[in-house]
Design an enzyme around this catalytic site. Structure first.
Site, PDB file in Angstrom:
ATOM      1  N   LYS A 282       0.855  -1.182   0.000  1.00 19.84           N
ATOM      2  CA  LYS A 282       0.000   0.000   0.000  1.00 19.84           C
ATOM      3  C   LYS A 282       0.895   1.237   0.000  1.00 19.84           C
ATOM      4  O   LYS A 282       1.881   1.290   0.733  1.00 19.84           O
ATOM      5  CB  LYS A 282      -0.874  -0.028   1.266  1.00 19.84           C
ATOM      6  CG  LYS A 282      -2.208   0.613   1.102  1.00 19.84           C
ATOM      7  CD  LYS A 282      -3.143   0.145   2.201  1.00 19.84           C
ATOM      8  CE  LYS A 282      -4.502   0.753   2.026  1.00 19.84           C
ATOM      9  NZ  LYS A 282      -5.519   0.079   2.808  1.00 19.84           N
ATOM     10  N   GLU A 366     -19.405  -6.572   9.560  1.00 20.87           N
ATOM     11  CA  GLU A 366     -20.380  -5.887  10.420  1.00 20.87           C
ATOM     12  C   GLU A 366     -21.424  -6.865  10.962  1.00 20.87           C
ATOM     13  O   GLU A 366     -21.904  -6.710  12.093  1.00 20.87           O
ATOM     14  CB  GLU A 366     -21.060  -4.754   9.653  1.00 20.87           C
ATOM     15  CG  GLU A 366     -20.168  -3.531   9.396  1.00 20.87           C
ATOM     16  CD  GLU A 366     -19.231  -3.688   8.214  1.00 20.87           C
ATOM     17  OE1 GLU A 366     -19.315  -4.719   7.496  1.00 20.87           O
ATOM     18  OE2 GLU A 366     -18.400  -2.781   7.980  1.00 20.87           O
ATOM     19  N   ARG A 394     -25.640  -3.370   6.660  1.00 22.77           N
ATOM     20  CA  ARG A 394     -25.205  -4.744   6.486  1.00 22.77           C
ATOM     21  C   ARG A 394     -25.719  -5.654   7.597  1.00 22.77           C
ATOM     22  O   ARG A 394     -25.938  -6.837   7.395  1.00 22.77           O
ATOM     23  CB  ARG A 394     -23.677  -4.791   6.549  1.00 22.77           C
ATOM     24  CG  ARG A 394     -22.984  -4.524   5.273  1.00 22.77           C
ATOM     25  CD  ARG A 394     -23.114  -5.738   4.389  1.00 22.77           C
ATOM     26  NE  ARG A 394     -22.728  -5.413   3.040  1.00 22.77           N
ATOM     27  CZ  ARG A 394     -21.501  -5.503   2.573  1.00 22.77           C
ATOM     28  NH1 ARG A 394     -20.538  -5.898   3.356  1.00 22.77           N
ATOM     29  NH2 ARG A 394     -21.256  -5.189   1.331  1.00 22.77           N
TER      30      ARG A 394
HETATM   31  C1  LIG Z   1     -19.080  -3.026   4.452  1.00 25.16           C
HETATM   32  C2  LIG Z   1     -17.941  -2.065   4.559  1.00 25.16           C
HETATM   33  N1  LIG Z   1     -17.342  -1.859   5.744  1.00 25.16           N
HETATM   34  C3  LIG Z   1     -16.309  -0.981   5.842  1.00 25.16           C
HETATM   35  C4  LIG Z   1     -15.856  -0.315   4.743  1.00 25.16           C
HETATM   36  C5  LIG Z   1     -14.761   0.728   4.880  1.00 25.16           C
HETATM   37  N2  LIG Z   1     -13.548   0.356   4.145  1.00 25.16           N
HETATM   38  C6  LIG Z   1     -13.274   0.853   2.938  1.00 25.16           C
HETATM   39  S1  LIG Z   1     -11.874   0.261   2.302  1.00 25.16           S
HETATM   40  C7  LIG Z   1     -11.570  -0.680   3.668  1.00 25.16           C
HETATM   41  C8  LIG Z   1     -10.332  -1.505   3.756  1.00 25.16           C
HETATM   42  C9  LIG Z   1     -10.188  -2.331   2.539  1.00 25.16           C
HETATM   43  O1  LIG Z   1      -9.024  -3.095   2.620  1.00 25.16           O
HETATM   44  P1  LIG Z   1      -8.608  -3.961   1.369  1.00 25.16           P
HETATM   45  O2  LIG Z   1      -9.787  -4.622   0.786  1.00 25.16           O
HETATM   46  O3  LIG Z   1      -7.477  -4.815   1.771  1.00 25.16           O
HETATM   47  O4  LIG Z   1      -8.142  -2.879   0.303  1.00 25.16           O
HETATM   48  P2  LIG Z   1      -6.849  -1.954   0.340  1.00 25.16           P
HETATM   49  O5  LIG Z   1      -7.350  -0.601   0.691  1.00 25.16           O
HETATM   50  O6  LIG Z   1      -5.894  -2.490   1.343  1.00 25.16           O
HETATM   51  O7  LIG Z   1      -6.317  -2.006  -1.032  1.00 25.16           O
HETATM   52  C10 LIG Z   1     -12.591  -0.528   4.603  1.00 25.16           C
HETATM   53  C11 LIG Z   1     -12.648  -1.189   5.912  1.00 25.16           C
HETATM   54  C12 LIG Z   1     -16.520  -0.558   3.519  1.00 25.16           C
HETATM   55  N3  LIG Z   1     -16.181   0.074   2.400  1.00 25.16           N
HETATM   56  N4  LIG Z   1     -17.539  -1.436   3.451  1.00 25.16           N
END
Ligand SMILES: Cc1ncc(C[n+]2csc(CCOP(=O)(O)OP(=O)(O)O)c2C)c(N)n1
Length: 639
Positions: A282, A366, A394
């Site tokens: 990242k 969630e 959710r």
């Molecule tokens: C249902 C839900 N919960 C929380 C989020 C908030 N959120 C957005 S991106 C993220 C982390 C995503 O991590 P990853 O899939 O590994 O992607 P990266 O950003 O590391 O590339 C979270 C928790 C969301 N978008 N949807």
């Protein structure tokens, strides 16, 4: 003219030389850093997928082949490569590019919702549809290790594993992080691999072998696969995906364009569902992001490119919650905190630092958070589930059946409620006060300022036989708004002149309501402003106040259907209160992205619009309104 200027779409990527590709990746990174430094945005995730996205667009043929990004926050590079680099200056601005994929923007975008862990289900459906219709199209789903912690992703994998006819390539973008490092058993398995010192050597070996395999179709794949299985098993418990029966290619260095293209080509040739496991970093290519401990610029505000210093946000609602949770945690040993992969954004980091054993990051889960909280409550603890308001959707069934039906004392703290703005439709927290109205026994508080947030959080946590909810908005809270009186459990915020208008101010809208009152008083209109504090159940004192006034006006930053105003109107009707009623809320629509203030203005949630409406209503009201049947003087707001 930059090389990027010559890229009108993915086909322009095909003929580029190795040097040109290297130049292109640095031009993309410059554009990402420059844009996000001014506008803010999901910089870290996008810096990490530059090569991966480039490889997808060189190996597959979008939009004939469909690329689905999980969550969609990491689709900036995809936008840049699909003809939108020139519009990047308008990213996340009103009328400009969305921060997520958008069907309205491009044929290359198909899935635009930004709630996580859905990509594999969409992709499963799409690939099955193409197979049934006899269309020769691939579907590529890009999913992070964070999104892979969500239950839906595993429900999808379970189905994809037996969908042999699906031309489906799942690219797992494994950077080890959600906002903070991803947690859980799955991640532990993936991390074991990533942190193994022999990994670099093995990557080299894998790359060499991959290059040596001509790889046409399943037979070659199987040879490769068998070889890989041996290597992987020597390294780490990688049976995870294979135990589900899924073909697996990897691990691949996600920043090695050639290796990525090779792996994707292998997967494409196989013709059935395949997982390509890419290891990425990242923030890759921008030091300040890579080194940023809290979230590697997962979603940064504006910052200084040279120093990486982000513009300070000031004290926001979340900070008030964060501090109060530490006080409560000290006072009450039974209070535990739960976050769904967002410990910093929801403000549980201070509680976690102080009480690590009483803090649970459950991943992007969630639903699990809610039912696990029910279990914690049954076991004698008081859980505080801190999530963004929009993500509570959710877990609706879990709140209803697992928490409320069992009368569990669980407190849900909903941050970013109301209009949030730049993240667009899926991030506005405009649903919670409607969906939660139907949950029997649930009590919902909407604090109007920091002092009330502290007060109501404490009251909520004292309830041990029902779910409680405390919801507040994005950004800084207003200066504390003192009460001038009480009515039942509600606070009277202003009381002037005759009882012409009762303004029922919900949560953050109290600030607006007080301003409305000042405008009306200046015109000689008598106003009472009441903040219910607890908006569910309706306080009987509000019903009595409504009976005494000539007009009731409710103001809330929640969808107008089924929200607090709607329920209050219904309650008044049941009680035989006939005072005319006007409801101000968010129109029940998917709102476009823009600054929060601009949206509030568009939808009429400003003191000026509300005050003007009241003046107009009062003119139209008959002198004696008390004998009129209950009715809603309901108008639609523009926007
Ligand atoms: C249902 C839900 N919960 C929380 C989020 C908030 N959120 C957005 S991106 C993220 C982390 C995503 O991590 P990853 O899939 O590994 O992607 P990266 O950003 O590391 O590339 C979270 C928790 C969301 N978008 N949807």
């Amino acid at each position: 003219m930059s090389l990027l200027d010559s890229i009108a779409g993915p086909r322009d990527l095909r003929g580029l030389t190795e040097d040109q590709l290297a130049l292109l990746t640095s031009e993309i990174r410059d554009l990402l850093v420059d844009t996000c430094s001014r506008i803010g945005g999901h910089l870290g995730p996008n810096l990490g997928v530059v090569e991966l996205t480039l490889a997808i667009h060189r190996v597959f043929d979008s939009p004939h082949d469909r690329v689905v990004f999980d969550t969609g926050h990491q689709a900036y590079v995809h936008k840049i490569l699909t003809g939108r680099a020139g519009e990047f200056d308008g990213l996340r601005k009103e009328g400009g590019l969305s921060g997520y994929p958008s069907q309205a923007e491009s044929d290359h975008d198909i899935v635009e919702n930004s709630h996580a862990s859905t990509s594999l289900s969409y992709a499963d459906g799409l690939a099955k549809a193409y197979a049934i219709r006899g269309e020769d199209r691939h579907v590529i789903a890009v999913i992070g290790d964070g999104a892979l912690t969500g239950g839906m992703a595993w429900e999808a994998l379970n189905n994809i594993a037996i969908a042999n006819a699906s031309k489906l390539v799942i690219v797992v973008n494994d950077n080890g992080r959600s906002y903070t490092p991803t947690v859980g058993g799955l991640t532990t398995a993936l991390t074991t691999l990533r942190t193994n010192p022999r990994y670099e050597k093995v990557l080299e070996l894998v790359k060499k072998r991959l290059n040596a395999v001509p790889g046409v179709g399943p037979t070659a794949y199987d040879t490769l696969h068998a070889m890989k299985r041996g290597l992987k098993d020597a390294l780490a418990p990688q049976g995870l995906f294979e135990d589900l029966g899924l073909k697996y290619v990897g691990p691949v260095d996600g920043h090695d364009l050639e290796a990525m293209e090779h792996a994707l080509t292998q997967a494409k040739r196989f013709g059935g569902p395949v997982i390509v496991h890419a290891l990425t970093r990242k923030g890759f290519g921008y030091d300040a992001a890579e080194q940023h401990e809290a979230d590697q610029f997962h979603q940064s505000g504006p910052f200084d490119v040279d120093t990486g210093e982000q513009t300070p946000k000031g004290r926001i609602w979340t900070d008030v919650f964060a501090d109060e949770m530490v006080h409560i945690g000290t006072r009450r040993q039974d209070v535990v905190g739960i976050t769904a992969a967002m410990v910093h954004p929801v403000g549980l980091h201070k509680f976690q630092a102080r009480f690590p054993d009483r803090t649970f990051d459950v991943g992007i889960a969630e639903q699990h958070a809610a039912t696990s909280a029910a279990g914690l409550a049954m076991g004698g603890l008081h859980p505080v589930v801190a999530i963004y308001a929009t993500f509570l959707n959710r877990a609706f069934d879990q709140v209803l059946m697992d928490v409320a039906l069992h009368r569990c004392g669980v407190t849900f703290v909903l941050d970013r409620a109301g209009v949030t703005g730049e993240d667009g439709a899926s991030h506005n927290g405009m649903w919670d006060m409607s969906v939660l109205q139907v949950v029997p026994g649930l009590r919902l508080a909407a604090p109007r300022d920091g002092a009330r947030l502290r007060e109501l959080l404490n009251e909520a946590i004292d309830v041990d036989d029902a779910p409680t909810v405390v919801r507040f908005s994005k950004g800084p809270p207003p200066e504390d708004i003192p009460a001038v009186g009480k009515a039942g459990g509600a606070d009277i915020l202003a009381r002037n002149g005759t009882k012409d208008v009762l303004v029922v101010a919900i949560g953050a809208m109290a600030e607006v309501a007080v301003d409305v009152a000042e405008r009306l008083v200046a015109q000689g209109i008598g106003v009472t402003v009441v903040d219910p504090r607890w908006v569910k159940p309706v306080d009987p004192a509000i019903v009595e106040l409504a009976r005494e006034h000539r007009l009731v006006v409710s103001v809330e930053d929640n969808g107008r259907i089924g929200g607090c105003g709607a329920v209050l109107l219904q309650t008044l009707n049941d009680a035989g209160v006939t005072t005319p009623f006007r409801l101000h809320a968010i129109p029940q629509e998917f709102l476009g992205h823009a600054k929060r203030a601009a949206i509030l203005d568009q939808i009429g949630l400003t003191s000026q619009t509300i005050a003007r409406g009241i003046v107009e209503d009062l003119v139209l009201l008959p002198e004696e309104t008390k004998d009129l049947p209950a009715r809603s003087v309901d108008v639609d707001h523009p926007g």
